[in-house]
Design an enzyme around this catalytic site. Structure first.
Site, mmCIF file in Angstrom:
data_model
loop_
_atom_site.group_PDB
_atom_site.id
_atom_site.type_symbol
_atom_site.label_atom_id
_atom_site.label_comp_id
_atom_site.label_asym_id
_atom_site.label_seq_id
_atom_site.Cartn_x
_atom_site.Cartn_y
_atom_site.Cartn_z
ATOM 1 C CB THR A 8 5.862 8.777 1.261
ATOM 2 O OG1 THR A 8 6.538 8.173 0.161
ATOM 3 C CG2 THR A 8 6.574 8.408 2.539
ATOM 4 C CE LYS A 48 11.389 6.083 -2.778
ATOM 5 N NZ LYS A 48 11.148 4.728 -2.281
ATOM 6 N NE ARG A 82 -3.667 -2.203 2.555
ATOM 7 C CZ ARG A 82 -4.787 -2.390 1.865
ATOM 8 N NH1 ARG A 82 -5.215 -1.480 1.022
ATOM 9 N NH2 ARG A 82 -5.494 -3.496 2.020
ATOM 10 C CB ALA A 83 0.142 4.808 -0.510
ATOM 11 C CG ASP A 87 14.635 3.374 1.488
ATOM 12 O OD1 ASP A 87 14.875 2.273 2.014
ATOM 13 O OD2 ASP A 87 13.962 3.495 0.456
#
Lengths: 489, 489
Positions: A199, A289, A196-197, A257
């Site tokens: 951010t 990113k 799921r999402a 991350d």
């Protein structure tokens, strides 16, 4: 300290123990501490929480999860004490101090993450250590192995299981349902589980949920894949890499991350899902990113680790300088997907990227000669075979009576001058869609009328914003006016 | 999402919100997430917990603390959503990336720690950042200021308030009750608040609790100090530096104690307590927390920060190569204290160190000419005036009918050969006393019969171990036999 068990059918989703404030003070324990509960030879670890009103000073309340784990006799007393820190905390300190961890040490950390022996704060120390000091290639491989070996695993009769993964972060980049439909139609087995999402406005699971059931059991998932060659489900309920789920949860607090965990996370999930042929998509550029330079380096690391685990991997770097497709938000994105699959006024950027990715998988799996993948993918799409496959998958997962209407409140943002669009800020588009209510409000989101590099004239529509409440809409408009989401020059 | 409030008088010690598992799934929130609860203009932040059995999917349970904070109307619905990360998370990332933080940024982090806006995992990231990247002198001063300004503060009519602090870690180092009694008897105001044990057998508060009430309110504490010049209480309930309490809690998970936080922690608590004259004791050596070299550097930093906050500070470095006194554990340690105060077969190492520290305070406060402090301190002790003061303080705090008996089960460890004792390992002595049940079991612990450098003969008693259960005693004996706690050569 010996305490009576107060019986209370308390399901808490995790092993927790409730004590009276004064009892906790006597034991010198604090909220969130690990507590050891023992009764003769039975033992369990649980997290401490205070609830004054439910227990007396001589009592303890254990959540159902504790009973399930340890099979305590609820009529007899239990002994409660602060649990000693697990051995793995010393390995976390070792990593914070910049030292490499051995295979055994990394397995200890990951094992303790999975069985709740490490608290979230301790996991945060581990993430911080990896973020600050990095990991060697060997350590990344140990971490990958530990994450996938401490979870469930999918097994398939066939050997040639394909998968795709995008590093993510680009709004509207909903290629997965299209790619999976094309590949499955070509006879490739693709049991695709998505997130799921975190951010963004929507994850593939959030978008698919508009049309079909996505939280399938392992057995249901296998049934769907057997019948249709593929699935498009949510991976969260399968327990494929439970350590990774917890690590991601702690990482996203600061949107950290660290690269070693990004690599281990993706590859461990593919290993757990039983995939052997994997396409990785790394969007790069100022809106993504990673930069092009970083994307190149990341690609080499992916390939090296994949080789170590005997996975066939192909990595593509895709330029990302704006959102993809027109719709941003669960319903708006699935509508884009349907427009591509039905070949009805499809957003060309989404269609082309999906065909590019599907082609790579067709070629990798020997379904196409090198260089001919795009031609084959496009014909599967244009003849409607991909759409038929998509409908078949949805029916097998459990079709939902789809409501593709959009949210009640909307607002059109128009160009204030004529010129060429030179910027559509991907991160701000993601942020505004969250303000509008995505992913919770499935019908909320943004429709992007024009893309970067298009010429427009003053007064033309740029965006339409959708929200379920006028307050959210106002907030989003206010934010849009205060920031540089779109530039025209 | 709008939910009905389910009324349930639930005191949880902190603001928490219970939701049904399915509701949480829909909102994409996880255990420990920060939740924003709103009702018209009212707003509160609480931590999310699942308790399936207490709520339906359409309901929410709020702990009493949430109601107290936001005054919600419990008959009307509230809106529940994931709260955005506080701004301070970006400063935590900044610190993890090795950058310096401004005064405003450090105040934001500390403020968010105090009002629960940061989770423990986020606090752990901050601690890790400080541990990895350190802090400049300026940053340490900002941190000190922020910690003491976000808590309660004690105000005194007199200006000359004295205090002492030991960096800790040495078993049996229970000088505080003796030093405070001597100094208060000499007319010095010393409102001493102490901590409970964190990793050792007993803190001063644990030991004092054998004889007197230690969890006093601010008003009671003031009354005691007004009457007796001093107090010997537990600082935990006063809210003097709440951010520090939370930081310590997160640090001790890994026993991390980054120097900037050690400095800020100690000085902020002294500032909050209204102390102006402070003696710092830094035990050094292989058995202590720091080496002599590190102790010297730490001393300079203490003095520099103290100067910045206009505190009069004296720092002494004391060699620590073994535990101090004979008793280790709350009752055993308070018995040592009484033997010194009553001048009845007193452990000389504890007595001498206490006199040394008291002398420094007497000299610093002008109660003695330089170099004459030890003489004065010793006469106050030997004439029984210090003991009278100690009894006065205990009476004022609330005397407890003291039970100085020791734990039921005991075991004598005897020398296996003759020779000189060359090692008594301080850290292992601390560890064994925890295994024996300290500090929870107040009567448990270790009696040390002989000290380092003493000559003993085979068969002489080395230690007596005390525990409330034979199981704990066995565990401790087993650990003693497996490790090098004492060496004889």
């Amino acid at each position: 300290m010996r305490l009576k068990i107060k019986k209370l059918k308390l399901e808490a989703g995790r092993p927790i123990v409730f004590l009276h404030e004064k009892t906790a003070q006597k034991l010198n324990i604090h909220i969130g501490d690990r507590i050891a509960i023992t009764q003769k030879n039975l033992r369990a670890i649980a997290i401490f929480d205070i609830v004054k009103s439910l227990v007396s000073e001589k009592e303890v309340v254990l959540s159902q999860e504790v009973f399930e784990y340890a099979k305590f006799n609820s009529k007899k007393e239990v002994h409660i004490n602060l649990a000693l820190s697990p051995e793995s905390t010393t390995y976390i300190i070792k990593k914070l101090n910049g030292k490499s961890l051995s295979r055994e040490e990394i397995f200890a950390v990951v094992g303790d993450i999975v069985d709740n022996s490490l608290t979230e704060a301790e996991i945060a120390y581990f993430v911080a250590g990896v973020y600050e000091k990095g990991m060697s290639f060997k350590e990344i491989c140990f971490l990958t192995e530990a994450i996938y070996k401490t979870g469930s695993k999918l097994f398939w009769d066939k050997k040639e299981i394909a998968d795709k993964h995008s590093i993510g972060g680009i709004a509207g980049n909903r290629t997965t349902p299209i790619v999976v439909s094309i590949c499955a139609a070509a006879g490739i087995t693709m049991p695709k589980t998505s997130s799921r999402a975190i951010t963004s406005a929507a994850g593939t699971a959030d978008a698919m949920e508009v049309l079909a059931k996505v939280d399938l059991s392992l057995n249901d998932l296998k049934r769907v894949v057997k019948k249709t060659n593929a699935c498009l489900t949510w991976g969260g309920s399968l327990g494929l890499a439970p350590a990774d789920d917890k690590l991601i949860r702690v990482e996203r607090l600061l949107n950290l991350d660290p690269e070693p965990q990004l690599l281990a996370s993706i590859i461990s999930k593919k290993l757990a899902a039983g995939s052997k042929y994997i396409l990785i998509d790394i969007p790069y550029g100022p809106q993504a990113k990673v930069s092009k330079e970083k994307a190149r380096k990341l690609k080499l690391k992916f390939l090296k680790i994949a080789k170590n685990f005997k996975l066939h991997m192909h990595v593509v770097l895709t330029p990302a300088d704006q959102p993809i497709g027109n719709g941003i938000g669960p319903v708006l994105e699935i509508k884009d997907v349907l427009r591509v699959l039905q070949q009805n006024n499809s957003p060309k950027d989404l269609e082309n990227k999906s065909i590019f990715l599907a082609a790579k998988i067709l070629e990798m799996m020997g379904k196409s000669k090198p260089g001919k993948g795009e031609f084959i993918a496009r014909s599967i799409l244009e003849t409607g075979v991909a759409y038929d496959k998509f409908k078949e998958i949805i029916d097998a997962q459990g079709k939902i009576k789809a409501d593709l209407g959009l949210a009640k409140h909307s607002y059109e943002i128009k160009a204030k001058k004529s010129g060429k669009i030179t910027l559509i800020d991907n991160k701000l588009i993601n942020y505004i869609s969250r303000v509008l209510g995505c992913p919770e409000d499935k019908k909320a989101g943004i429709y992007i009328h024009h893309h970067k590099n298009e010429e427009i004239t003053e007064g033309q529509k740029l965006l339409t914003l959708y929200a379920e409440s006028s307050k959210k809409l106002k907030e989003a408009i206010h934010f849009f006016n205060e920031s540089k989401v779109i530039e025209i020059n």
